[in-house]
Design a protein around this motif. Structure first.
Motif, PDB file in Angstrom:
ATOM      1  N   ASP A  59       0.874  -1.170   0.000  1.00  0.00           N
ATOM      2  CA  ASP A  59       0.000   0.000   0.000  1.00  0.00           C
ATOM      3  C   ASP A  59       0.915   1.224   0.000  1.00  0.00           C
ATOM      4  O   ASP A  59       1.607   1.497   0.985  1.00  0.00           O
ATOM      5  CB  ASP A  59      -0.893  -0.019   1.241  1.00  0.00           C
ATOM      6  CG  ASP A  59      -1.821   1.170   1.343  1.00  0.00           C
ATOM      7  OD1 ASP A  59      -1.553   2.213   0.707  1.00  0.00           O
ATOM      8  OD2 ASP A  59      -2.818   1.068   2.084  1.00  0.00           O
ATOM      9  N   VAL A  60       0.935   1.958  -1.111  1.00  0.00           N
ATOM     10  CA  VAL A  60       1.889   3.064  -1.258  1.00  0.00           C
ATOM     11  C   VAL A  60       1.635   4.199  -0.274  1.00  0.00           C
ATOM     12  O   VAL A  60       2.563   4.944   0.060  1.00  0.00           O
ATOM     13  CB  VAL A  60       1.918   3.591  -2.705  1.00  0.00           C
ATOM     14  CG1 VAL A  60       2.399   2.509  -3.659  1.00  0.00           C
ATOM     15  CG2 VAL A  60       0.574   4.143  -3.130  1.00  0.00           C
ATOM     16  N   ARG A  65       8.020   5.168   2.263  1.00  0.00           N
ATOM     17  CA  ARG A  65       9.467   5.004   2.042  1.00  0.00           C
ATOM     18  C   ARG A  65       9.733   4.017   0.911  1.00  0.00           C
ATOM     19  O   ARG A  65      10.578   4.258   0.047  1.00  0.00           O
ATOM     20  CB  ARG A  65      10.142   4.542   3.324  1.00  0.00           C
ATOM     21  CG  ARG A  65      11.629   4.344   3.171  1.00  0.00           C
ATOM     22  CD  ARG A  65      12.288   3.946   4.466  1.00  0.00           C
ATOM     23  NE  ARG A  65      13.714   3.730   4.280  1.00  0.00           N
ATOM     24  CZ  ARG A  65      14.493   3.172   5.191  1.00  0.00           C
ATOM     25  NH1 ARG A  65      13.996   2.801   6.364  1.00  0.00           N
ATOM     26  NH2 ARG A  65      15.775   2.985   4.953  1.00  0.00           N
ATOM     27  N   ILE A  66       8.997   2.911   0.916  1.00  0.00           N
ATOM     28  CA  ILE A  66       9.159   1.905  -0.143  1.00  0.00           C
ATOM     29  C   ILE A  66       8.765   2.507  -1.487  1.00  0.00           C
ATOM     30  O   ILE A  66       9.490   2.384  -2.476  1.00  0.00           O
ATOM     31  CB  ILE A  66       8.314   0.649   0.156  1.00  0.00           C
ATOM     32  CG1 ILE A  66       8.779  -0.012   1.450  1.00  0.00           C
ATOM     33  CG2 ILE A  66       8.391  -0.337  -1.014  1.00  0.00           C
ATOM     34  CD1 ILE A  66       7.833  -1.091   1.969  1.00  0.00           C
ATOM     35  N   ALA A  67       7.608   3.163  -1.527  1.00  0.00           N
ATOM     36  CA  ALA A  67       7.111   3.746  -2.781  1.00  0.00           C
ATOM     37  C   ALA A  67       8.094   4.779  -3.330  1.00  0.00           C
ATOM     38  O   ALA A  67       8.348   4.816  -4.550  1.00  0.00           O
ATOM     39  CB  ALA A  67       5.742   4.366  -2.557  1.00  0.00           C
ATOM     40  N   GLU A  68       8.658   5.598  -2.457  1.00  0.00           N
ATOM     41  CA  GLU A  68       9.618   6.608  -2.910  1.00  0.00           C
ATOM     42  C   GLU A  68      10.895   5.967  -3.433  1.00  0.00           C
ATOM     43  O   GLU A  68      11.394   6.342  -4.498  1.00  0.00           O
ATOM     44  CB  GLU A  68       9.933   7.576  -1.772  1.00  0.00           C
ATOM     45  CG  GLU A  68       8.784   8.507  -1.457  1.00  0.00           C
ATOM     46  CD  GLU A  68       9.013   9.329  -0.188  1.00  0.00           C
ATOM     47  OE1 GLU A  68      10.152   9.333   0.342  1.00  0.00           O
ATOM     48  OE2 GLU A  68       8.040   9.963   0.252  1.00  0.00           O
ATOM     49  N   GLU A  69      11.435   4.996  -2.710  1.00  0.00           N
ATOM     50  CA  GLU A  69      12.673   4.345  -3.144  1.00  0.00           C
ATOM     51  C   GLU A  69      12.496   3.590  -4.458  1.00  0.00           C
ATOM     52  O   GLU A  69      13.416   3.524  -5.258  1.00  0.00           O
ATOM     53  CB  GLU A  69      13.205   3.409  -2.058  1.00  0.00           C
ATOM     54  CG  GLU A  69      13.904   4.142  -0.955  1.00  0.00           C
ATOM     55  CD  GLU A  69      14.675   3.224  -0.027  1.00  0.00           C
ATOM     56  OE1 GLU A  69      15.039   2.098  -0.425  1.00  0.00           O
ATOM     57  OE2 GLU A  69      14.919   3.657   1.113  1.00  0.00           O
ATOM     58  N   MET A  70      11.315   3.029  -4.658  1.00  0.00           N
ATOM     59  CA  MET A  70      11.051   2.274  -5.886  1.00  0.00           C
ATOM     60  C   MET A  70      10.546   3.184  -7.016  1.00  0.00           C
ATOM     61  O   MET A  70      10.263   2.718  -8.103  1.00  0.00           O
ATOM     62  CB  MET A  70      10.035   1.161  -5.619  1.00  0.00           C
ATOM     63  CG  MET A  70      10.546   0.077  -4.677  1.00  0.00           C
ATOM     64  SD  MET A  70      12.026  -0.758  -5.315  1.00  0.00           S
ATOM     65  CE  MET A  70      13.299  -0.099  -4.241  1.00  0.00           C
ATOM     66  N   GLU A  71      10.441   4.471  -6.710  1.00  0.00           N
ATOM     67  CA  GLU A  71      10.012   5.478  -7.681  1.00  0.00           C
ATOM     68  C   GLU A  71       8.662   5.146  -8.305  1.00  0.00           C
ATOM     69  O   GLU A  71       8.467   5.235  -9.516  1.00  0.00           O
ATOM     70  CB  GLU A  71      11.086   5.688  -8.745  1.00  0.00           C
ATOM     71  CG  GLU A  71      12.392   6.180  -8.163  1.00  0.00           C
ATOM     72  CD  GLU A  71      13.491   6.371  -9.197  1.00  0.00           C
ATOM     73  OE1 GLU A  71      13.343   5.920 -10.349  1.00  0.00           O
ATOM     74  OE2 GLU A  71      14.510   6.976  -8.823  1.00  0.00           O
TER      75      GLU A  71
END
Length: 107
Positions: A59-60, A65-71
């Motif tokens: 869930d972005v 943090r995950i969503a940002e790092e994975m762009e």
């Protein structure tokens, strides 16, 4: 194998660095196309030929943090990871494209 939610950055790191090639559905609760393809993603996770893959959801909004790092820029985004690296990605709720991507990464 059921689709497993990723609830922390540490869980995400463990999943992508594990022994299995994994596919991650990056989604948001407010995203209509995400809701439409979610049951299809679940069905794909239950196909015997695809049981060599791990299926996860992020869930972005909850895991920024995950969503940002994975762009991640659009939802849904489906990404395949192997040995800690993203090897493929598709954007959009297109079951055919998702199935083609999964078939192309089966070890």
């Amino acid at each position: 194998m059921p689709v497993e939610p990723i609830n922390s950055y540490d869980d995400f790191q463990k999943a992508i660095k594990g022994d299995k090639t994994i596919v991650v559905d990056f989604w948001a609760s407010w995203c209509g196309p995400c809701k439409a393809i979610s049951p299809i993603f679940q069905q794909l996770s239950e196909i015997d030929d695809l049981d060599v893959l791990g299926f996860y959801k992020v869930d972005v909004d909850a895991q920024t943090r995950i969503a940002e790092e994975m762009e991640i820029r659009a939802m849904p985004t489906f990404a395949v990871f192997k040995d800690g690296k993203k090897i493929q990605e598709i954007v959009g709720a297109d079951p055919r494209s998702l199935m083609l991507m999964l078939n192309s990464v089966i070890p």
